[in-house]
Enzyme design. Structure first.
Site, PDB file in Angstrom:
ATOM      1  N   GLU A  20       0.810  -1.218   0.000  1.00 43.70           N
ATOM      2  CA  GLU A  20       0.000   0.000   0.000  1.00 43.70           C
ATOM      3  C   GLU A  20       0.845   1.270   0.000  1.00 43.70           C
ATOM      4  O   GLU A  20       0.321   2.379   0.024  1.00 43.70           O
ATOM      5  CB  GLU A  20      -0.923   0.009   1.221  1.00 43.70           C
ATOM      6  CG  GLU A  20      -2.247  -0.669   0.973  1.00 43.70           C
ATOM      7  CD  GLU A  20      -2.110  -2.115   0.522  1.00 43.70           C
ATOM      8  OE1 GLU A  20      -2.474  -2.391  -0.640  1.00 43.70           O
ATOM      9  OE2 GLU A  20      -1.654  -2.959   1.298  1.00 43.70           O
ATOM     10  N   ASN A  64      -1.114  -6.881  -4.756  1.00 42.19           N
ATOM     11  CA  ASN A  64      -1.802  -5.941  -5.632  1.00 42.19           C
ATOM     12  C   ASN A  64      -0.847  -4.980  -6.330  1.00 42.19           C
ATOM     13  O   ASN A  64       0.191  -4.616  -5.782  1.00 42.19           O
ATOM     14  CB  ASN A  64      -2.808  -5.122  -4.828  1.00 42.19           C
ATOM     15  CG  ASN A  64      -2.157  -4.352  -3.691  1.00 42.19           C
ATOM     16  OD1 ASN A  64      -1.820  -4.940  -2.663  1.00 42.19           O
ATOM     17  ND2 ASN A  64      -1.974  -3.057  -3.860  1.00 42.19           N
ATOM     18  N   ASP A 110      -8.044  -4.314  -5.305  1.00 41.87           N
ATOM     19  CA  ASP A 110      -7.099  -4.774  -4.283  1.00 41.87           C
ATOM     20  C   ASP A 110      -7.313  -6.245  -3.957  1.00 41.87           C
ATOM     21  O   ASP A 110      -7.333  -6.647  -2.795  1.00 41.87           O
ATOM     22  CB  ASP A 110      -7.183  -3.938  -3.008  1.00 41.87           C
ATOM     23  CG  ASP A 110      -6.088  -4.323  -2.005  1.00 41.87           C
ATOM     24  OD1 ASP A 110      -4.957  -4.583  -2.438  1.00 41.87           O
ATOM     25  OD2 ASP A 110      -6.366  -4.377  -0.787  1.00 41.87           O
TER      26      ASP A 110
END
Length: 590
Positions: A204, A281, A323
């Site tokens: 992230e 992701n 995601d």
């Protein structure tokens, strides 16, 4: 009388507390011990009860007839104020249990008494950036060492007898968003001896995922393999080969901060001599910024342990816009004479692939009401529902928020970090699944080192009134769901299955449960006082079978769960290690 002594580490600013207890002699854990772990019953020396990750034990002492009498043998508190999500699988060798805890801690415990032998607390710096709680998922044993990773992206090797630091290596810069939470994987190497294989966390934050192998004796790096195309790996301190082909499926320079974090670790198959790792992701979440497949994010990758070269790759969600990641464990098994692997993806589909070549065999839904794709095509690629991709912010009036969609499953996935199990007896996989969806929209975003790199907003919501969690028995030959056990709260802990056709798993409500592996009937339950988000283990010592599990609510659900988080807000945190066995008169009667 117990005496305590303080051990100061010369190689890292850390502290270990050693208690001189009467414990058995401790033999080294050899690579042969690791490769045989799935069939030996007097220890657990790998994460997954074997390098293939089946989480199956052939033990049968605890069975359907007597499991209702299972009772606590001992319990140990992880202590202090550091009671956050406890997700680790314990390891057991020569009467000693090794278990990690939140905030990068590790214990050695006498399994006969539950008494602490030593404790290591890693000194964490200010400013660490874990996305999904301060968890740790376990350690690795090799020779005379126990090795684990830390939230400030370090790899630490301790002496198994004393807890003293032997070596410490930096995986990467935690200020850039890197961390490490997975259990390391030990694999054999003819050229370098046992290797410690690790990944990286931080998807992230726009980091670039990779898999690395280090020498077990001193932590020296042998090879590194990036998981995003265009990046070059290393071998023996020199550049090796590029992952994929630069610019093939990424636009512009976005591959430089492309994500693909390998945050859940890997498995190893001795039959094919391959390491299997999932890549997470792509970054950012806003898929309109990166048209193309974005290889090799959201993929399962097979790696040569000698060189770090990719032997095959399979992408579950090309151009991921939800995601859905791709890190979930890859479990080796035999399918009607075929060397196969299975993986239950966050995107809600259960995949079976050829173990030797990654060839697509099947992809079937294991959760309900999937919206983002209509099916997995015969070519192994998803058939997208174009109306269920979050809209492009550039198409909105102000350019700040794209059209929102309700997508199933949610970004926390049909299955997340909680590992599934496989029984070679029933030939079924036991998948801890969740039924939920999310409102999700895209936003503009710019990369900045150490800052969240999402480009999306979201709220998770249940899709059924009576349950979110659903333990499912999946037939890999047909993709059919054989039975389902529903749970009101999300399932976030792993699964264990045994030779007596039992399935053990825990719930956020705190219950460790045993089900009949053939029909899902509940046979036993014990409340541990806090939510279980860790996988249980079983082993045999002095003729008795034991079951252990960590209890301690936390992880991603209460942090990211949206409306779902509100439904579990009353669950108590904790930190306890529970161990169970049968009363001796019952065990002796078997």
């Amino acid at each position: 009388m117990m005496t305590a002594k303080w051990l100061a580490s010369a190689s890292a600013p850390a502290l270990a507390l050693a208690l001189t207890l009467s414990t058995p002699a401790r033999a080294d854990v050899s690579i042969e011990d690791i490769l045989k772990d799935a069939t030996t019953t007097n220890d657990v020396v790998t994460s997954g009860l074997g390098t293939q990750g089946q989480r199956y034990s052939p033990l049968k002492t605890i069975d359907k007839d007597n499991v209702s009498q299972l009772a606590p043998a001992w319990a140990m508190s992880l202590g202090g104020e550091k009671m956050r999500g406890q997700q680790a699988q314990p390891l057991v060798k020569d009467g000693v249990m090794y278990v990690t805890g939140s905030y990068s801690r590790l214990w050695a415990i006498d399994v006969k008494t539950g008494h602490e032998i030593w404790q290591y607390d890693h000194r964490l710096p200010e400013g660490i950036l874990p996305c999904c709680d301060v968890v740790n998922r376990g350690a690795a044993l090799i020779n005379d060492k126990v090795i684990f990773g830390t939230l400030d992206a370090k790899l630490v090797a301790l002496d198994r007898k004393t807890g003293k630091v032997v070596w410490t290596k930096e995986i990467d810069d935690f200020k850039g968003g890197y961390s490490y939470t997975a259990a390391p994987l030990i694999v054999p190497s003819k050229a370098h001896g046992p290797l410690v294989v690790t990944g990286v966390s931080g998807g992230e934050f726009g980091i670039v995922g990779r898999v690395e192998a280090r020498k077990a004796d001193n932590g020296d790096l042998v090879w590194s393999r990036p998981t995003i195309e265009g990046h070059v790996g290393t071998l023996d301190g020199k550049p090796s080969t590029m992952t994929g082909k630069k610019g093939e499926s990424w636009p512009g320079d976005l591959w430089k901060t492309g994500g693909g974090a390998t945050w859940l670790g890997g498995t190893y198959d001795p039959e094919t001599n391959l390491i299997f790792v999932g890549a997470g992701n792509p970054a950012p979440w806003n898929s309109h910024m990166r048209p193309g497949d974005n290889k090799w994010s959201c993929s399962r990758i097979a790696i040569d342990p000698e060189t770090g070269e990719i032997k095959w790759g399979y992408q579950t969600t090309p151009n991921d816009g939800w995601d859905f990641d791709g890190v979930n464990e890859v479990v080796s098994f035999d399918l009607n004479g075929t060397k196969a692997v299975a993986t239950a993806d966050r995107n809600g589909f259960f995949y079976v692939l050829g173990r030797e070549d990654g060839k697509f065999i099947s992809g079937t839904p294991f959760v309900e009401k999937i919206t983002w794709a209509k099916e997995i095509g015969k070519d192994g690629r998803p058939v997208y529902n174009p109306d269920n991709r979050p809209g492009n912010p550039k198409d909105s009036k102000d350019g700040k928020k794209g059209e929102s969609v309700f997508a199933v499953p949610s970004f926390l996935g049909g299955k997340n970090q909680q590992p599934m199990a496989y029984s070679p007896d029933t030939k079924l996989f036991y998948v801890p699944a969740n039924e939920w969806g999310m409102d999700i929209h895209n936003e503009p975003v710019t990369y900045k080192k150490g800052a969240a790199y999402l480009g999306a907003g979201f709220t998770i919501k249940p899709i059924f009134e009576d349950h979110i969690g659903a333990l499912k028995a999946v037939d890999p030959a047909t993709g059919k769901i054989v039975w389902t056990y529903k749970n009101r709260a999300p399932l976030w802990g792993g699964v264990l299955t045994t030779g007596s056709n039992l399935v053990f798993f825990g719930t956020p409500e705190g219950d460790l449960k045993a089900l009949d592996a053939t029909d899902g009937k509940e046979l036993w339950s014990f409340n541990t006082g806090s939510g279980i988000v860790a996988p249980p283990i079983t082993w045999e010592q002095d003729g008795e079978q034991f079951v252990s599990v960590l209890s301690g609510w936390g992880g991603a659900v209460p942090l990211w769960g949206g409306e779902v988080a509100k439904t579990v807000a009353n669950l108590n945190q904790g930190g306890m290690l529970w161990t169970f066995k049968l009363p001796k008169k019952l065990a002796a009667a078997q």
